[in-house]
Design an enzyme around this catalytic site. Sequence first.
Site, PDB file in Angstrom:
ATOM      1  N   LYS A 140       0.827  -1.207   0.000  1.00 18.29           N
ATOM      2  CA  LYS A 140       0.000   0.000   0.000  1.00 18.29           C
ATOM      3  C   LYS A 140       0.867   1.266   0.000  1.00 18.29           C
ATOM      4  O   LYS A 140       2.073   1.196   0.275  1.00 18.29           O
ATOM      5  CB  LYS A 140      -0.900  -0.020   1.241  1.00 18.29           C
ATOM      6  CG  LYS A 140      -1.881  -1.196   1.286  1.00 18.29           C
ATOM      7  CD  LYS A 140      -2.772  -1.106   2.531  1.00 18.29           C
ATOM      8  CE  LYS A 140      -3.788  -2.240   2.566  1.00 18.29           C
ATOM      9  NZ  LYS A 140      -4.739  -2.091   3.703  1.00 18.29           N
ATOM     10  N   TYR A 168     -12.811  -3.410  -2.239  1.00 23.02           N
ATOM     11  CA  TYR A 168     -13.293  -3.286  -0.862  1.00 23.02           C
ATOM     12  C   TYR A 168     -14.821  -3.159  -0.846  1.00 23.02           C
ATOM     13  O   TYR A 168     -15.371  -2.362  -0.076  1.00 23.02           O
ATOM     14  CB  TYR A 168     -12.635  -2.082  -0.182  1.00 23.02           C
ATOM     15  CG  TYR A 168     -11.172  -2.275   0.172  1.00 23.02           C
ATOM     16  CD1 TYR A 168     -10.718  -3.450   0.783  1.00 23.02           C
ATOM     17  CD2 TYR A 168     -10.236  -1.282  -0.075  1.00 23.02           C
ATOM     18  CE1 TYR A 168      -9.375  -3.638   1.112  1.00 23.02           C
ATOM     19  CE2 TYR A 168      -8.886  -1.447   0.259  1.00 23.02           C
ATOM     20  CZ  TYR A 168      -8.482  -2.632   0.854  1.00 23.02           C
ATOM     21  OH  TYR A 168      -7.144  -2.805   1.196  1.00 23.02           O
ATOM     22  N   PHE A 198     -15.937   5.193   7.013  1.00 21.18           N
ATOM     23  CA  PHE A 198     -14.513   5.459   6.773  1.00 21.18           C
ATOM     24  C   PHE A 198     -14.080   5.092   5.357  1.00 21.18           C
ATOM     25  O   PHE A 198     -12.893   5.208   5.041  1.00 21.18           O
ATOM     26  CB  PHE A 198     -13.645   4.737   7.812  1.00 21.18           C
ATOM     27  CG  PHE A 198     -13.919   3.255   7.941  1.00 21.18           C
ATOM     28  CD1 PHE A 198     -14.743   2.770   8.947  1.00 21.18           C
ATOM     29  CD2 PHE A 198     -13.357   2.352   7.058  1.00 21.18           C
ATOM     30  CE1 PHE A 198     -15.007   1.405   9.081  1.00 21.18           C
ATOM     31  CE2 PHE A 198     -13.598   0.995   7.177  1.00 21.18           C
ATOM     32  CZ  PHE A 198     -14.425   0.517   8.186  1.00 21.18           C
ATOM     33  N   ARG A 257      -1.456 -14.665   4.371  1.00 19.84           N
ATOM     34  CA  ARG A 257      -2.380 -13.975   5.291  1.00 19.84           C
ATOM     35  C   ARG A 257      -1.817 -14.002   6.722  1.00 19.84           C
ATOM     36  O   ARG A 257      -1.876 -13.029   7.452  1.00 19.84           O
ATOM     37  CB  ARG A 257      -3.745 -14.676   5.218  1.00 19.84           C
ATOM     38  CG  ARG A 257      -4.823 -14.062   6.044  1.00 19.84           C
ATOM     39  CD  ARG A 257      -5.605 -13.015   5.280  1.00 19.84           C
ATOM     40  NE  ARG A 257      -6.659 -12.479   6.119  1.00 19.84           N
ATOM     41  CZ  ARG A 257      -7.316 -11.377   5.873  1.00 19.84           C
ATOM     42  NH1 ARG A 257      -7.050 -10.648   4.806  1.00 19.84           N
ATOM     43  NH2 ARG A 257      -8.255 -10.949   6.670  1.00 19.84           N
ATOM     44  N   THR A 271      -5.571  -6.901  11.132  1.00 16.83           N
ATOM     45  CA  THR A 271      -5.732  -5.625  10.419  1.00 16.83           C
ATOM     46  C   THR A 271      -4.975  -4.465  11.074  1.00 16.83           C
ATOM     47  O   THR A 271      -4.288  -3.701  10.382  1.00 16.83           O
ATOM     48  CB  THR A 271      -7.239  -5.282  10.320  1.00 16.83           C
ATOM     49  OG1 THR A 271      -7.919  -6.380   9.694  1.00 16.83           O
ATOM     50  CG2 THR A 271      -7.459  -4.009   9.516  1.00 16.83           C
ATOM     51  N   ARG A 316       2.660  -6.624   9.468  1.00 17.18           N
ATOM     52  CA  ARG A 316       2.017  -5.487  10.136  1.00 17.18           C
ATOM     53  C   ARG A 316       2.513  -5.348  11.579  1.00 17.18           C
ATOM     54  O   ARG A 316       2.687  -4.235  12.079  1.00 17.18           O
ATOM     55  CB  ARG A 316       0.495  -5.665  10.102  1.00 17.18           C
ATOM     56  CG  ARG A 316      -0.106  -5.448   8.703  1.00 17.18           C
ATOM     57  CD  ARG A 316      -1.560  -5.844   8.676  1.00 17.18           C
ATOM     58  NE  ARG A 316      -2.230  -5.509   7.418  1.00 17.18           N
ATOM     59  CZ  ARG A 316      -3.425  -5.979   7.076  1.00 17.18           C
ATOM     60  NH1 ARG A 316      -4.091  -6.789   7.881  1.00 17.18           N
ATOM     61  NH2 ARG A 316      -3.970  -5.638   5.922  1.00 17.18           N
ATOM     62  N   ASN A 324      -1.846   0.277   6.999  1.00 17.87           N
ATOM     63  CA  ASN A 324      -1.299  -0.988   7.508  1.00 17.87           C
ATOM     64  C   ASN A 324      -0.475  -1.757   6.468  1.00 17.87           C
ATOM     65  O   ASN A 324      -0.404  -2.971   6.486  1.00 17.87           O
ATOM     66  CB  ASN A 324      -2.414  -1.844   8.122  1.00 17.87           C
ATOM     67  CG  ASN A 324      -3.533  -2.116   7.141  1.00 17.87           C
ATOM     68  OD1 ASN A 324      -3.451  -1.717   5.992  1.00 17.87           O
ATOM     69  ND2 ASN A 324      -4.562  -2.808   7.585  1.00 17.87           N
ATOM     70  N   HIS A 352      -1.938  -5.542   1.753  1.00 16.46           N
ATOM     71  CA  HIS A 352      -3.196  -6.273   1.618  1.00 16.46           C
ATOM     72  C   HIS A 352      -2.869  -7.737   1.377  1.00 16.46           C
ATOM     73  O   HIS A 352      -1.876  -8.061   0.714  1.00 16.46           O
ATOM     74  CB  HIS A 352      -4.007  -5.751   0.429  1.00 16.46           C
ATOM     75  CG  HIS A 352      -5.139  -6.673   0.052  1.00 16.46           C
ATOM     76  ND1 HIS A 352      -6.312  -6.728   0.760  1.00 16.46           N
ATOM     77  CD2 HIS A 352      -5.237  -7.629  -0.911  1.00 16.46           C
ATOM     78  CE1 HIS A 352      -7.098  -7.652   0.241  1.00 16.46           C
ATOM     79  NE2 HIS A 352      -6.465  -8.223  -0.777  1.00 16.46           N
ATOM     80  N   GLU A 355      -9.134 -11.773  -6.932  1.00 15.58           N
ATOM     81  CA  GLU A 355      -8.361 -10.540  -6.760  1.00 15.58           C
ATOM     82  C   GLU A 355      -7.163 -10.487  -7.710  1.00 15.58           C
ATOM     83  O   GLU A 355      -6.844  -9.420  -8.244  1.00 15.58           O
ATOM     84  CB  GLU A 355      -7.907 -10.420  -5.296  1.00 15.58           C
ATOM     85  CG  GLU A 355      -9.093 -10.179  -4.365  1.00 15.58           C
ATOM     86  CD  GLU A 355      -8.701 -10.014  -2.906  1.00 15.58           C
ATOM     87  OE1 GLU A 355      -7.511 -10.178  -2.556  1.00 15.58           O
ATOM     88  OE2 GLU A 355      -9.609  -9.709  -2.106  1.00 15.58           O
TER      89      GLU A 355
HETATM   90  P1  ADP Z   1      -7.785  -6.728   6.123  1.00 15.35           P
HETATM   91  O1  ADP Z   1      -7.009  -5.779   5.234  1.00 15.35           O
HETATM   92  O2  ADP Z   1      -7.001  -7.077   7.367  1.00 15.35           O
HETATM   93  O3  ADP Z   1      -8.307  -7.937   5.386  1.00 15.35           O
HETATM   94  P2  ADP Z   1     -10.486  -5.482   6.070  1.00 15.35           P
HETATM   95  O4  ADP Z   1     -10.839  -6.246   4.828  1.00 15.35           O
HETATM   96  O5  ADP Z   1     -11.461  -5.478   7.208  1.00 15.35           O
HETATM   97  O6  ADP Z   1      -9.067  -5.944   6.682  1.00 15.35           O
HETATM   98  O7  ADP Z   1     -10.251  -3.955   5.693  1.00 15.35           O
HETATM   99  C1  ADP Z   1      -9.575  -3.606   4.511  1.00 15.35           C
HETATM  100  C2  ADP Z   1      -8.725  -2.390   4.787  1.00 15.35           C
HETATM  101  O8  ADP Z   1      -9.561  -1.261   5.079  1.00 15.35           O
HETATM  102  C3  ADP Z   1      -7.806  -2.524   5.990  1.00 15.35           C
HETATM  103  O9  ADP Z   1      -6.605  -3.202   5.687  1.00 15.35           O
HETATM  104  C4  ADP Z   1      -7.572  -1.071   6.373  1.00 15.35           C
HETATM  105  O10 ADP Z   1      -6.571  -0.471   5.547  1.00 15.35           O
HETATM  106  C5  ADP Z   1      -8.937  -0.442   6.053  1.00 15.35           C
HETATM  107  N1  ADP Z   1      -9.806  -0.398   7.236  1.00 15.35           N
HETATM  108  C6  ADP Z   1     -10.450  -1.435   7.823  1.00 15.35           C
HETATM  109  N2  ADP Z   1     -11.157  -1.031   8.888  1.00 15.35           N
HETATM  110  C7  ADP Z   1     -10.956   0.320   8.994  1.00 15.35           C
HETATM  111  C8  ADP Z   1     -11.413   1.331   9.896  1.00 15.35           C
HETATM  112  N3  ADP Z   1     -12.243   1.064  10.918  1.00 15.35           N
HETATM  113  N4  ADP Z   1     -10.998   2.596   9.704  1.00 15.35           N
HETATM  114  C9  ADP Z   1     -10.166   2.895   8.673  1.00 15.35           C
HETATM  115  N5  ADP Z   1      -9.710   1.987   7.767  1.00 15.35           N
HETATM  116  C10 ADP Z   1     -10.087   0.712   7.929  1.00 15.35           C
END
Ligand code: ADP
Length: 155
Positions: free
Chosen positions: A9, A49, A57, A85, A91, A102, A112, A115, A126
């Site tokens: 990212k 997403y 957000f 993963r 996250t 992370r 973070n 992905h 994906e």
């Molecule tokens: P992951 O990336 O761990 O699979 P998610 O699919 O839940 O997690 O979320 C995708 C991405 O969206 C996260 O990696 C993060 O960058 C962002 N994100 C998730 N939850 C939040 C939040 N509450 N506030 C801001 N950004 C978020």
Amino acid sequence: MELTLAILKPSAIERCLVGEIISRIQKKGLIIAGMKMMQLDEKILREHYAHLVDKPFFPSIVKSMTASPVVVMALKGVDAVKVYREMTGVTNGRNAAPGTLRGDLCMSGQANIVHASDTPENGKIEVARFFKPEEIFDWMPADKEFYYGDDEFRQ
Ligand code: ADP
């Protein structure tokens, strides 16, 4: 073998963590089947997403994911989705276990750094979203017997 999608990212690009992250992925033994730099936009992020589009957000996710180009990688391996993963960690970087990308390299739930696809089915979807078929290379290391035993390699 499975394919999984990695995105380095903007938080990884801006913080000059690209080499460190790729180095860890290669040292683990995941094979880079495809890799390129690209600029994301809201259209592809709405697809990628989709489960977060209605969250308050989501605009902030778009802002952070479009802040610079990203590096996308298609990683290949036996159980590649689960392996990468778990390497990624949970996250929020503040909660992610030490030893994970992370957990070791970021302090944020949003910025973070990486992905990781969450299921083998999503890994395929994906990779197809971010790569053309001709951008995925069907190659294996010449010394593949030092990556896997014979039985594992057939999976
Ligand atoms: P992951 O990336 O761990 O699979 P998610 O699919 O839940 O997690 O979320 C995708 C991405 O969206 C996260 O990696 C993060 O960058 C962002 N994100 C998730 N939850 C939040 C939040 N509450 N506030 C801001 N950004 C978020």
